[in-house]
Scaffold this motif. Structure first.
Motif, PDB file in Angstrom:
ATOM      1  N   ARG A   2      11.904 -16.301  -3.686  1.00 35.04           N
ATOM      2  CA  ARG A   2      11.164 -16.674  -4.953  1.00 35.04           C
ATOM      3  C   ARG A   2      10.095 -17.315  -4.918  1.00 35.04           C
ATOM      4  NH1 ARG A   2      11.344 -13.280  -8.811  1.00 35.04           N
ATOM      5  NH2 ARG A   2      10.902 -14.914 -10.160  1.00 35.04           N
ATOM      6  N   ARG A  33      -6.190 -14.448 -17.765  1.00 33.61           N
ATOM      7  CA  ARG A  33      -4.822 -14.893 -17.485  1.00 33.61           C
ATOM      8  C   ARG A  33      -4.353 -14.548 -15.936  1.00 33.61           C
ATOM      9  NH1 ARG A  33      -0.544 -11.773 -17.635  1.00 33.61           N
ATOM     10  NH2 ARG A  33      -1.545 -10.140 -18.793  1.00 33.61           N
ATOM     11  N   VAL A  34      -4.965 -13.403 -15.657  1.00 36.41           N
ATOM     12  CA  VAL A  34      -4.919 -13.128 -13.991  1.00 36.41           C
ATOM     13  C   VAL A  34      -5.673 -14.134 -13.262  1.00 36.41           C
ATOM     14  CG1 VAL A  34      -5.542 -11.303 -12.564  1.00 36.41           C
ATOM     15  CG2 VAL A  34      -4.490 -10.516 -14.643  1.00 36.41           C
ATOM     16  N   ASN A  79       1.248  -5.463 -15.351  1.00 34.52           N
ATOM     17  CA  ASN A  79       0.193  -5.845 -16.205  1.00 34.52           C
ATOM     18  C   ASN A  79       0.411  -7.684 -16.128  1.00 34.52           C
ATOM     19  OD1 ASN A  79       0.430  -7.447 -19.229  1.00 34.52           O
ATOM     20  ND2 ASN A  79      -1.148  -6.123 -18.985  1.00 34.52           N
ATOM     21  N   GLU A  80       1.507  -8.147 -16.007  1.00 33.10           N
ATOM     22  CA  GLU A  80       1.567  -9.590 -15.802  1.00 33.10           C
ATOM     23  C   GLU A  80       0.895 -10.214 -14.715  1.00 33.10           C
ATOM     24  OE1 GLU A  80       2.648 -13.360 -16.747  1.00 33.10           O
ATOM     25  OE2 GLU A  80       2.944 -11.851 -18.028  1.00 33.10           O
ATOM     26  N   GLU A  81       0.955  -9.527 -13.530  1.00 27.31           N
ATOM     27  CA  GLU A  81       0.160  -9.976 -12.354  1.00 27.31           C
ATOM     28  C   GLU A  81      -1.098  -9.629 -12.470  1.00 27.31           C
ATOM     29  OE1 GLU A  81       1.433 -11.760 -10.102  1.00 27.31           O
ATOM     30  OE2 GLU A  81      -0.088 -11.272  -8.341  1.00 27.31           O
ATOM     31  N   THR A  82      -1.586  -8.366 -12.685  1.00 23.94           N
ATOM     32  CA  THR A  82      -3.176  -7.969 -12.620  1.00 23.94           C
ATOM     33  C   THR A  82      -3.892  -7.824 -13.713  1.00 23.94           C
ATOM     34  OG1 THR A  82      -2.379  -5.484 -12.641  1.00 23.94           O
ATOM     35  CG2 THR A  82      -2.130  -6.501 -10.568  1.00 23.94           C
ATOM     36  N   GLY A  83      -3.256  -7.877 -15.026  1.00 25.59           N
ATOM     37  CA  GLY A  83      -3.974  -7.636 -16.252  1.00 25.59           C
ATOM     38  C   GLY A  83      -4.023  -6.148 -16.460  1.00 25.59           C
ATOM     39  N   VAL A 107       7.179  -7.032  -6.333  1.00 26.34           N
ATOM     40  CA  VAL A 107       8.505  -6.691  -5.859  1.00 26.34           C
ATOM     41  C   VAL A 107       9.496  -7.663  -6.081  1.00 26.34           C
ATOM     42  CG1 VAL A 107       9.654  -6.452  -3.684  1.00 26.34           C
ATOM     43  CG2 VAL A 107       7.615  -5.049  -3.893  1.00 26.34           C
ATOM     44  N   VAL A 108       9.039  -8.871  -5.984  1.00 27.65           N
ATOM     45  CA  VAL A 108      10.256 -10.060  -6.173  1.00 27.65           C
ATOM     46  C   VAL A 108      10.389 -10.072  -7.732  1.00 27.65           C
ATOM     47  CG1 VAL A 108      10.529 -12.660  -6.150  1.00 27.65           C
ATOM     48  CG2 VAL A 108       9.652 -11.242  -4.231  1.00 27.65           C
ATOM     49  N   ASN A 109       9.456  -9.893  -8.380  1.00 25.84           N
ATOM     50  CA  ASN A 109       9.724  -9.892 -10.034  1.00 25.84           C
ATOM     51  C   ASN A 109      10.588  -8.923 -10.390  1.00 25.84           C
ATOM     52  OD1 ASN A 109       8.464 -12.362 -10.431  1.00 25.84           O
ATOM     53  ND2 ASN A 109       6.133 -11.183 -10.785  1.00 25.84           N
ATOM     54  N   ILE A 123      -0.656  -8.896  -1.368  1.00 21.31           N
ATOM     55  CA  ILE A 123      -0.156 -10.154  -1.969  1.00 21.31           C
ATOM     56  C   ILE A 123       0.469  -9.883  -3.303  1.00 21.31           C
ATOM     57  CG2 ILE A 123      -0.749 -12.639  -2.851  1.00 21.31           C
ATOM     58  CD1 ILE A 123      -1.946 -13.187  -0.376  1.00 21.31           C
ATOM     59  N   SER A 124      -0.269  -9.229  -4.212  1.00 20.36           N
ATOM     60  CA  SER A 124       0.025  -8.963  -5.612  1.00 20.36           C
ATOM     61  C   SER A 124       1.397  -8.125  -5.604  1.00 20.36           C
ATOM     62  CB  SER A 124      -0.988  -8.348  -6.321  1.00 20.36           C
ATOM     63  OG  SER A 124      -1.794  -9.135  -6.773  1.00 20.36           O
ATOM     64  N   MET A 154       3.635  -8.003  -3.356  1.00 22.61           N
ATOM     65  CA  MET A 154       4.818  -8.877  -2.733  1.00 22.61           C
ATOM     66  C   MET A 154       5.307  -9.605  -4.237  1.00 22.61           C
ATOM     67  SD  MET A 154       5.993  -8.099   0.038  1.00 22.61           S
ATOM     68  CE  MET A 154       7.220  -9.069  -0.208  1.00 22.61           C
ATOM     69  N   THR A 155       4.465 -10.114  -4.841  1.00 16.17           N
ATOM     70  CA  THR A 155       4.856 -10.754  -6.249  1.00 16.17           C
ATOM     71  C   THR A 155       5.651  -9.558  -7.160  1.00 16.17           C
ATOM     72  OG1 THR A 155       2.995 -12.105  -6.022  1.00 16.17           O
ATOM     73  CG2 THR A 155       4.221 -12.492  -7.995  1.00 16.17           C
ATOM     74  N   LYS A 167      -3.718 -17.412 -12.973  1.00 14.94           N
ATOM     75  CA  LYS A 167      -2.374 -17.066 -12.378  1.00 14.94           C
ATOM     76  C   LYS A 167      -2.640 -17.525 -10.836  1.00 14.94           C
ATOM     77  CE  LYS A 167       0.944 -13.519 -12.381  1.00 14.94           C
ATOM     78  NZ  LYS A 167       2.112 -13.933 -13.004  1.00 14.94           N
ATOM     79  N   ARG A 168      -3.533 -16.986 -10.376  1.00 10.98           N
ATOM     80  CA  ARG A 168      -3.951 -17.173  -8.740  1.00 10.98           C
ATOM     81  C   ARG A 168      -4.524 -18.565  -8.408  1.00 10.98           C
ATOM     82  NH1 ARG A 168      -4.947 -11.982  -5.423  1.00 10.98           N
ATOM     83  NH2 ARG A 168      -2.764 -10.887  -5.625  1.00 10.98           N
ATOM     84  N   LEU A 178       6.360 -17.770  -4.449  1.00 15.89           N
ATOM     85  CA  LEU A 178       5.012 -16.775  -4.703  1.00 15.89           C
ATOM     86  C   LEU A 178       4.393 -16.777  -3.193  1.00 15.89           C
ATOM     87  CD1 LEU A 178       4.141 -17.633  -8.140  1.00 15.89           C
ATOM     88  CD2 LEU A 178       5.059 -15.580  -7.501  1.00 15.89           C
ATOM     89  N   PRO A 179       3.951 -15.522  -2.798  1.00 12.00           N
ATOM     90  CA  PRO A 179       3.113 -15.376  -1.445  1.00 12.00           C
ATOM     91  C   PRO A 179       1.645 -16.367  -1.587  1.00 12.00           C
ATOM     92  CG  PRO A 179       3.229 -13.337  -2.836  1.00 12.00           C
ATOM     93  CD  PRO A 179       4.137 -14.313  -3.610  1.00 12.00           C
ATOM     94  N   ASP A 207      -3.365  -5.534  -4.351  1.00 11.14           N
ATOM     95  CA  ASP A 207      -3.560  -5.892  -2.752  1.00 11.14           C
ATOM     96  C   ASP A 207      -1.863  -6.171  -2.543  1.00 11.14           C
ATOM     97  OD1 ASP A 207      -3.025  -8.570  -3.628  1.00 11.14           O
ATOM     98  OD2 ASP A 207      -5.010  -8.854  -3.581  1.00 11.14           O
TER      99      ASP A 207
END
Lengths: 412, 81
Positions: free
Chosen positions: A127, A65-66, B16-20, B47-49, B41-42, B44-45, A69-70, A129-130, B39
């Motif tokens: 919103r 999933r990760v 968990n959603e962002e990095t697993g 933070v926004v979430n 970039i993650s 910032m994601t 996602k990227r 994404l970076p 990192d």
């Protein structure tokens, strides 16, 4: 004497198989990867074309999933195919500074770009994404593959519309011949079954409208062909300097003996009706391979199933191979896979390599009434190819007047 | 208004959603960069979430001060007040 370049690994994720063995098995049987789309956007935007050839195994079922996602969907396909090719090559140790990537795309990160645009308009810039830009950039697939393999001899992205995948092989050959790399992961990826490209290709009347019968819509060389069918996926090939492959006792599928890229400089979308640019590409690729016209036993044609596109390719083949063309088994595998745009050349290169290695030309489906103006010997059911020393060609042509041809020579 | 426990659980879900990473790994004393290997970039994601989930605003200049998960929980908790 130029360095000889051989093919030692194959990978693919396509509408007729999520890996090479499945794709090849189906390519010999002759199956259609085209189906009616069930996505809500088809009806929401009232698209005139309701079908496409989606990848038979979604990349998100293979990647974590990760990881997914990227990566834009096109880069997801690239990573899936490249991993299969790498594993297939059996390479366990490599000088990473001598390993390059040449991974093409025609359209790139269209899903990421337009999803982010929707987000910006609906929810504002905060919103967005970076990772949006690194995901949508056309070199995203090449970069993802380079990161995955630790390839540090350059990661390149040839972009020439539907010729991109074949041009990646051209570049890969040059990188090894010139001594800049010993091993190249070459391929192409595309994920453009998105309403915008679908609408644009529809507007230019390039897509088949056979909505009531998608499986029979892609019909290259048929009198009743009415356009191509959008496909998606990726193909990947491990190219290796022959001495490098021999030193590690690799299984060798065949030689990438020659390539050529030319430009029509005729029209932005229409092919040169006399196929002059394609003819020059064919002749130059054969010369590059030091092959005779009479060595050619098989062509995996570009043949997208458009009314205007299929004939100039025949004209070019005739001009290049002359009367010997009668003895050449021509397969149009887009009849099965649909048109994978920037990935098509890579997937068809995989098919061509397998055809030479297994001495078997894959099937062309849906040819019911062959266009009398295109008197090719079309392989409608998989057919044995001659023994002995042979070469096979794979052609790709792209909007912009790009013509790319590769020559595969047997090594077995 | 979410309690600190609820904020921690919500952050763990976002991470968990962002990095697993397993949600249990997201503990108050863990550093985002050194312990959780997240990192910029993650981050910032995340933070926004988190802003969306907890209905707060985390200014960009504040993000560099959120070194640990606890820092983030405290900031969000304070911003909600």
């Amino acid at each position: 004497m130029a360095r000889k370049v051989v093919i030692t690994g194959l990978g693919a994720t396509t509408p007729i198989g999520g890996d090479v063995p499945t794709m090849w098995k189906n390519a010999l049987i002759g199956v259609s990867g085209a189906h009616t789309l069930t996505d809500d956007w088809v009806t929401k935007y009232d698209l005139p074309v309701h079908f496409a050839a989606k990848a038979s195994t979604p990349a998100t079922e293979i990647l974590t999933r990760v990881e997914a996602k990227r990566l834009d969907p096109s880069s997801q396909f690239a990573v899936v195919a490249a991993r299969e090719a790498w594993k297939d090559s059996g390479i366990t140790e490599v000088d990473h500074d001598r390993l390059a990537v040449a991974f093409a795309t025609g359209i790139g990160g269209v899903w990421t770009l337009l999803d982010a645009w929707d987000t910006l308009r609906e929810k504002g810039p905060r919103r967005v994404l970076p990772m949006t830009v690194p995901m949508l950039m056309p070199n995203g697939a090449a970069a993802a593959v380079s990161l995955d393999l630790g390839a540090r001899a350059g990661a390149h992205t040839p972009v020439s519309a539907c010729a991109s995948g074949t041009e990646a092989l051209h570049l890969g050959l040059e990188l090894i011949r010139s001594g800049k790399a010993d091993v190249v992961m070459a391929g192409g990826a595309e994920a453009a079954i998105h309403p915008l490209p679908m609408a644009s290709f529809s507007s230019m009347q390039a897509l088949s409208r056979r909505n009531d019968d998608p499986e029979h819509a892609s019909r290259p060389y048929d009198r009743d062909r009415d356009g191509f069918v959008m496909g998606e996926g990726a193909g990947a090939l491990v190219l290796e300097a022959e001495e490098h492959a021999l030193a590690r006792g690799a299984r060798i599928y065949g030689e990438l003996a020659g390539t050529s890229v030319t430009a029509d400089a005729y029209h932005i979308t229409a092919p040169d009706p006399e196929g002059l640019g394609a003819t020059r590409a064919l002749k130059a690729a054969l010369f590059d391979a030091r092959a005779q016209d009479t060595d050619v036993v098989h062509v995996n044609a570009h043949a997208t199933s458009t009314p205007v596109g299929d004939k100039p390719e025949y004209t070019a083949l005739k001009a290049s191979l002359g009367n010997h063309l009668e003895n050449v088994a021509v397969s149009a595998t887009k009849s099965q896979t649909g048109h994978l745009l920037g990935a098509s050349g890579a997937v068809e290169a995989v098919m061509t390599v397998l055809a030479v290695y297994n001495r078997k030309a894959p099937a062309t489906i849906n040819l019911e009434n062959q266009d009398p103006e295109i008197p090719l010997d079309v392989v409608t059911t998989a057919r044995d190819l001659p023994a002995g020393d042979v070469v096979a060609l794979s052609n790709s042509f792209g909007f912009g007047g790009h013509n790319a041809v590769i020559v595969i020579r047997n090594t077995n | 208004m979410a309690s600190n426990e609820e904020i921690l659980a919500g952050l763990a879900e976002i991470v968990n959603e962002e990095t697993g990473l397993a949600p249990e790994a997201v503990e108050l004393d863990k550093s985002f960069t050194d312990d959780l290997d997240i990192d910029s970039i993650s981050m910032m994601t995340i933070v926004v979430n988190a802003e969306e989930k907890f209905g707060v605003r985390i200014p960009d200049e504040e993000v560099k001060n959120l070194k640990t998960v606890g820092d983030a929980v405290n900031f969000i908790s304070g911003a909600q007040a």
